[in-house]
Write a protein that holds these residues in place. Structure first.
Motif, PDB file in Angstrom:
ATOM      1  N   HIS A   1     104.206   9.969  64.960  1.00 47.56           N
ATOM      2  CA  HIS A   1     104.483  11.128  64.115  1.00 47.56           C
ATOM      3  C   HIS A   1     104.667  12.346  65.008  1.00 47.56           C
ATOM      4  CE1 HIS A   1     104.002  14.287  61.149  1.00 47.56           C
ATOM      5  NE2 HIS A   1     102.842  14.654  61.650  1.00 47.56           N
ATOM      6  N   VAL A   2     105.606  13.211  64.636  1.00 50.59           N
ATOM      7  CA  VAL A   2     105.784  14.490  65.321  1.00 50.59           C
ATOM      8  C   VAL A   2     105.340  15.573  64.344  1.00 50.59           C
ATOM      9  CG1 VAL A   2     107.405  16.075  66.414  1.00 50.59           C
ATOM     10  CG2 VAL A   2     107.702  13.605  66.690  1.00 50.59           C
ATOM     11  N   SER A   3     104.238  16.251  64.666  1.00 51.92           N
ATOM     12  CA  SER A   3     103.672  17.237  63.740  1.00 51.92           C
ATOM     13  C   SER A   3     104.343  18.600  63.841  1.00 51.92           C
ATOM     14  CB  SER A   3     102.172  17.385  63.974  1.00 51.92           C
ATOM     15  OG  SER A   3     101.927  17.910  65.266  1.00 51.92           O
ATOM     16  N   GLY A   4     105.035  18.863  64.940  1.00 47.74           N
ATOM     17  CA  GLY A   4     105.676  20.165  65.124  1.00 47.74           C
ATOM     18  C   GLY A   4     104.689  21.221  65.587  1.00 47.74           C
TER      19      GLY A   4
ATOM     20  N   THR B   1     102.130  13.490  68.110  1.00 47.81           N
ATOM     21  CA  THR B   1     102.262  14.587  69.066  1.00 47.81           C
ATOM     22  C   THR B   1     102.793  15.818  68.345  1.00 47.81           C
ATOM     23  OG1 THR B   1     104.516  13.898  69.614  1.00 47.81           O
ATOM     24  CG2 THR B   1     102.767  13.102  71.058  1.00 47.81           C
ATOM     25  N   ALA B   2     102.658  16.965  68.986  1.00 48.34           N
ATOM     26  CA  ALA B   2     103.187  18.203  68.410  1.00 48.34           C
ATOM     27  C   ALA B   2     104.687  18.324  68.650  1.00 48.34           C
ATOM     28  CB  ALA B   2     102.460  19.412  68.992  1.00 48.34           C
ATOM     29  N   SER B   3     105.172  17.760  69.755  1.00 55.23           N
ATOM     30  CA  SER B   3     106.591  17.896  70.067  1.00 55.23           C
ATOM     31  C   SER B   3     107.243  16.522  70.193  1.00 55.23           C
ATOM     32  CB  SER B   3     106.790  18.683  71.363  1.00 55.23           C
ATOM     33  OG  SER B   3     106.234  17.982  72.455  1.00 55.23           O
ATOM     34  N   LEU B   4     108.545  16.495  70.046  1.00 51.02           N
ATOM     35  CA  LEU B   4     109.296  15.245  70.073  1.00 51.02           C
ATOM     36  C   LEU B   4     109.139  14.503  71.398  1.00 51.02           C
ATOM     37  CD1 LEU B   4     111.137  13.458  68.397  1.00 51.02           C
ATOM     38  CD2 LEU B   4     113.087  14.750  69.245  1.00 51.02           C
TER      39      LEU B   4
ATOM     40  N   SER C   1     112.468  11.970  64.118  1.00 54.36           N
ATOM     41  CA  SER C   1     111.143  12.468  64.494  1.00 54.36           C
ATOM     42  C   SER C   1     110.405  11.346  65.213  1.00 54.36           C
ATOM     43  CB  SER C   1     110.398  12.984  63.251  1.00 54.36           C
ATOM     44  OG  SER C   1     110.398  12.013  62.230  1.00 54.36           O
ATOM     45  N   GLY C   2     109.298  10.845  64.671  1.00 55.86           N
ATOM     46  CA  GLY C   2     108.526   9.809  65.330  1.00 55.86           C
ATOM     47  C   GLY C   2     109.033   8.418  65.017  1.00 55.86           C
ATOM     48  N   GLY C   3     108.462   7.450  65.725  1.00 54.12           N
ATOM     49  CA  GLY C   3     108.817   6.050  65.528  1.00 54.12           C
ATOM     50  C   GLY C   3     109.369   5.457  66.804  1.00 54.12           C
TER      51      GLY C   3
END
Length: 198
Positions: free
Chosen positions: A163-166, A114-117, A154-156
Motif C-alpha cells: 500500500h502507498v499511503s501518501g 510505505t508513504a511514497s511509491l 499505487s501498491g502491489g
C-alpha cells in the motif's frame, strides 16, 4: 477449522488495513480461518512500557499462535527499506521455534506499506522473507495472472501485497491494493490447506 496466522505491526493503521484484507482473502477459502495478531512496540528503555494486552485491536502474538497455524502472513510498515523494529524484535526472539522446526514446511506471505511509491516496498518485502526462509517456510507471492498487478498505480508487487499511503498517511488502500491483498490471503490459504492435507 485450520488457521493462518496474520501477524503484523502497524504504526498508523495502513498495515493493519492490509492485514484485514489479507484475512478477508483467507476467509474466502473453505475450511480455513485467519488468526489476526500484532506485536507490541519496542522501547529504548529497559523497562517494559506496553500493557500485556493491547487496549484495542487484535491480541499480541504468542508462541502457540506459530505452533497452531498452518501458514503465516507477515506484515510491516517500511523503515528505510526494511521491516519495522517491533516486528524484527519479535522475529529475533523465535530461536526456539527455529530449533524445533515449528514453521518448517508451512507457507508464508508478506505485505507492507510505505508513504511514497518508491519508499522501499520491494526491499522490505524481500528482507521480510529472509527470516521466514531460515525457518524453512515456503514463500507465496502474487503472480501476474492477478490483473491488478498490471493495473495498479499505487501498491502491489509480485513479492507481496503493498500500500502507498501518501504524504498524508492515508491508511485506506486503493481498490487495486485491496484486491491484491485479498488475492494474497486467498492464495496463501489455498496453498496452506493443500500442504496440510497433503
Amino acid at each position: 477449522m485450520k488457521e493462518i496466522l496474520v501477524l503484523y505491526y502497524s504504526h498508523r493503521g495502513s498495515v493493519r488495513a492490509l492485514a484485514e484484507h489479507v484475512a478477508r482473502g483467507i476467509h474466502q477459502v473453505p475450511g480455513v480461518a485467519a488468526r489476526v495478531r500484532t506485536v507490541p512496540r519496542v522501547s529504548t528503555v529497559c523497562e517494559a512500557v506496553e500493557d500485556d494486552i493491547p487496549a484495542a485491536g487484535p491480541p499480541y502474538a504468542e508462541a502457540r499462535d506459530l505452533q497452531e497455524c498452518i501458514g503465516l502472513a507477515l506484515g510491516s510498515p517500511t523503515r528505510f527499506g526494511n521491516m519495522a523494529a517491533p516486528l524484527k524484535y519479535f522475529l529475533d526472539g523465535l530461536a526456539g521455534a527455529w530449533v524445533n522446526g515449528t514453521l518448517a514446511g508451512k507457507p508464508a506471505a508478506v505485505f507492507t506499506s510505505t508513504a511514497s511509491l518508491h519508499g522501499g516496498q520491494e526491499s522490505t518485502l524481500l528482507s521480510m522473507m529472509l527470516p521466514l526462509l531460515h525457518h524453512g517456510m515456503l514463500i507465496v507471492g502474487l503472480p501476474y495472472s492477478e490483473p491488478e498487478l498490471n493495473a495498479t498505480r499505487s501498491g502491489g508487487t509480485p513479492y507481496g501485497a503493498s500500500h502507498v499511503s501518501g504524504a498524508d498517511g492515508n491508511p485506506e488502500p486503493s481498490d487495486d491494493e485491496i484486491r491484491l491483498a485479498v488475492a494474497l490471503g486467498r492464495r496463501l490459504a489455498s496453498s496452506a490447506l493443500k500442504l496440510a492435507e497433503g
